[in-house]
Motif scaffolding. Sequence first.
Motif, PDB file in Angstrom:
ATOM      1  N   MET A 130       0.821  -1.210   0.000  1.00 51.31           N
ATOM      2  CA  MET A 130       0.000   0.000   0.000  1.00 51.31           C
ATOM      3  C   MET A 130       0.857   1.264   0.000  1.00 51.31           C
ATOM      4  SD  MET A 130      -3.031  -1.290   2.595  1.00 51.31           S
ATOM      5  CE  MET A 130      -4.119   0.102   2.340  1.00 51.31           C
ATOM      6  N   GLN A 131       2.040   1.196   0.637  1.00 47.01           N
ATOM      7  CA  GLN A 131       2.952   2.333   0.593  1.00 47.01           C
ATOM      8  C   GLN A 131       3.464   2.562  -0.819  1.00 47.01           C
ATOM      9  OE1 GLN A 131       5.783   1.197   3.633  1.00 47.01           O
ATOM     10  NE2 GLN A 131       4.883   2.593   5.127  1.00 47.01           N
TER      11      GLN A 131
ATOM     12  N   GLN B 172      -2.625   8.478  -4.503  1.00 48.46           N
ATOM     13  CA  GLN B 172      -3.181   9.276  -5.591  1.00 48.46           C
ATOM     14  C   GLN B 172      -4.577   8.804  -6.015  1.00 48.46           C
ATOM     15  OE1 GLN B 172      -0.181   7.941  -5.560  1.00 48.46           O
ATOM     16  NE2 GLN B 172       1.317   9.601  -5.780  1.00 48.46           N
ATOM     17  N   GLU B 173      -4.753   7.487  -6.142  1.00 48.17           N
ATOM     18  CA  GLU B 173      -6.044   6.981  -6.607  1.00 48.17           C
ATOM     19  C   GLU B 173      -7.143   7.245  -5.592  1.00 48.17           C
ATOM     20  OE1 GLU B 173      -5.958   2.979  -7.983  1.00 48.17           O
ATOM     21  OE2 GLU B 173      -4.158   3.242  -9.186  1.00 48.17           O
ATOM     22  N   GLU B 174      -6.835   7.077  -4.288  1.00 51.91           N
ATOM     23  CA  GLU B 174      -7.829   7.368  -3.260  1.00 51.91           C
ATOM     24  C   GLU B 174      -8.195   8.845  -3.256  1.00 51.91           C
ATOM     25  OE1 GLU B 174      -5.288   5.396  -2.753  1.00 51.91           O
ATOM     26  OE2 GLU B 174      -6.038   3.527  -1.874  1.00 51.91           O
ATOM     27  N   GLU B 175      -7.195   9.712  -3.438  1.00 53.66           N
ATOM     28  CA  GLU B 175      -7.460  11.146  -3.461  1.00 53.66           C
ATOM     29  C   GLU B 175      -8.321  11.520  -4.662  1.00 53.66           C
ATOM     30  OE1 GLU B 175      -3.592  12.831  -3.436  1.00 53.66           O
ATOM     31  OE2 GLU B 175      -3.257  12.495  -1.286  1.00 53.66           O
ATOM     32  N   ALA B 176      -8.067  10.881  -5.804  1.00 47.94           N
ATOM     33  CA  ALA B 176      -8.887  11.144  -6.992  1.00 47.94           C
ATOM     34  C   ALA B 176     -10.323  10.692  -6.761  1.00 47.94           C
ATOM     35  CB  ALA B 176      -8.290  10.421  -8.203  1.00 47.94           C
ATOM     36  N   ALA B 177     -10.485   9.516  -6.110  1.00 50.95           N
ATOM     37  CA  ALA B 177     -11.834   9.023  -5.824  1.00 50.95           C
ATOM     38  C   ALA B 177     -12.562   9.960  -4.870  1.00 50.95           C
ATOM     39  CB  ALA B 177     -11.757   7.616  -5.238  1.00 50.95           C
TER      40      ALA B 177
ATOM     41  N   PHE C  58     -12.550   2.216  -0.455  1.00 50.99           N
ATOM     42  CA  PHE C  58     -11.939   0.935  -0.105  1.00 50.99           C
ATOM     43  C   PHE C  58     -12.373  -0.169  -1.063  1.00 50.99           C
ATOM     44  CE2 PHE C  58     -12.183  -3.148   2.142  1.00 50.99           C
ATOM     45  CZ  PHE C  58     -10.840  -3.328   2.425  1.00 50.99           C
ATOM     46  N   TRP C  59     -13.691  -0.296  -1.298  1.00 53.13           N
ATOM     47  CA  TRP C  59     -14.192  -1.410  -2.097  1.00 53.13           C
ATOM     48  C   TRP C  59     -13.862  -1.288  -3.570  1.00 53.13           C
ATOM     49  CZ3 TRP C  59     -15.330  -5.713   0.100  1.00 53.13           C
ATOM     50  CH2 TRP C  59     -15.858  -5.747   1.395  1.00 53.13           C
ATOM     51  N   HIS C  60     -13.841  -0.064  -4.095  1.00 48.17           N
ATOM     52  CA  HIS C  60     -13.697   0.106  -5.536  1.00 48.17           C
ATOM     53  C   HIS C  60     -12.302   0.562  -5.982  1.00 48.17           C
ATOM     54  CE1 HIS C  60     -17.975  -0.554  -6.092  1.00 48.17           C
ATOM     55  NE2 HIS C  60     -18.224   0.349  -5.146  1.00 48.17           N
TER      56      HIS C  60
ATOM     57  N   ASN D  16      -6.647  -3.169  -5.765  1.00 43.92           N
ATOM     58  CA  ASN D  16      -5.201  -3.038  -5.897  1.00 43.92           C
ATOM     59  C   ASN D  16      -4.426  -3.944  -4.934  1.00 43.92           C
ATOM     60  OD1 ASN D  16      -5.360  -1.093  -7.921  1.00 43.92           O
ATOM     61  ND2 ASN D  16      -5.411   0.605  -6.462  1.00 43.92           N
ATOM     62  N   ILE D  17      -5.057  -4.315  -3.830  1.00 46.13           N
ATOM     63  CA  ILE D  17      -4.329  -5.091  -2.812  1.00 46.13           C
ATOM     64  C   ILE D  17      -4.852  -6.513  -2.674  1.00 46.13           C
ATOM     65  CG2 ILE D  17      -3.860  -2.991  -1.490  1.00 46.13           C
ATOM     66  CD1 ILE D  17      -5.994  -3.993   0.536  1.00 46.13           C
TER      67      ILE D  17
END
Length: 288
Positions: free
Chosen positions: A171-172, A177-182, A193-195, A200-201
């Motif tokens: 995760m590090q 970036q992707e979470e911030e965009a979401a 988290f779900w989408h 990714n993990i």
Amino acid sequence: MSSQSSAHLSAVGARSKGSGRRQLIVAAWGVFGLFLLLPLGVVVSAALKQGWGVFFSAIVEPDALSALQLTLLAVGISVPLNLVFGVCAAWAVSKYEFSGKSLLVTLIDLPFSVSPVIAGLIYVLLFGAQGFFGEWLQAHNIQIVFALPGIILATVFVTVPFVARELIPLMQEQGTQEEEAARLLGANGWQMFWHVTLPNIKWGLVYGVVLCTARAMGEFGAVSVVSGHIRGYTNTLPLHVEILYNEYNHVAAFSVASLLLLLALIILLLKQLSEQRINQLKASAGAP
């Protein structure tokens, strides 16, 4: 002469390199065969020494089935608990900066450095009849030690690091970036988290769960201390093997050990699958 000498030295170096590589490969396979394959072969051979009938009789014997049921129950409870903790801890460590972050990472690794026997003893000192909470537990008719709750607590403790330690670097590396965009697109925490995070993990998560399951299934030291070795009630498969062996019932002991070996091989196949998927995802992420 100079070019011929250089070519000769290059050829000698190539042969030396190839010879060294072969020697290392042979040595690795030799150690692997001597310390892993040979003992496993001995276990299977001893289990089948008196035939398949005795082998299956030892596995379907009531105490063995009880030990198998208890082992699977302990794994089925402890692994999901560590799954939830591992995801939460990895998310906190990799996505946020907070006071005590380094201490949290250190505590996650604590079970790696503490003997499982010591871990079991800690729970006895806390929840045993003479322990810190013993009097209160007895007054409320709650039994932790020498019962299923103690086995689960001990198993959870020794398997805490596996999911978290697999997810934290993954995760590090992925960043935020992707979470911030979401979030900018209006997604809430669960939707992110779900989408976004989970896809990714997911294979790293599978890998951590597989390792956690393998460790939980084979745990002996901590469970041995808190279980009380009550045959048919608090014996897991590793403890049942020990009892059979101490009773000189070697064929039955090796038969039950072979069952553990079969479960370990299944877990190993799942581990290999998850490793391949993780490598494929890394390769695709690094491709231009």
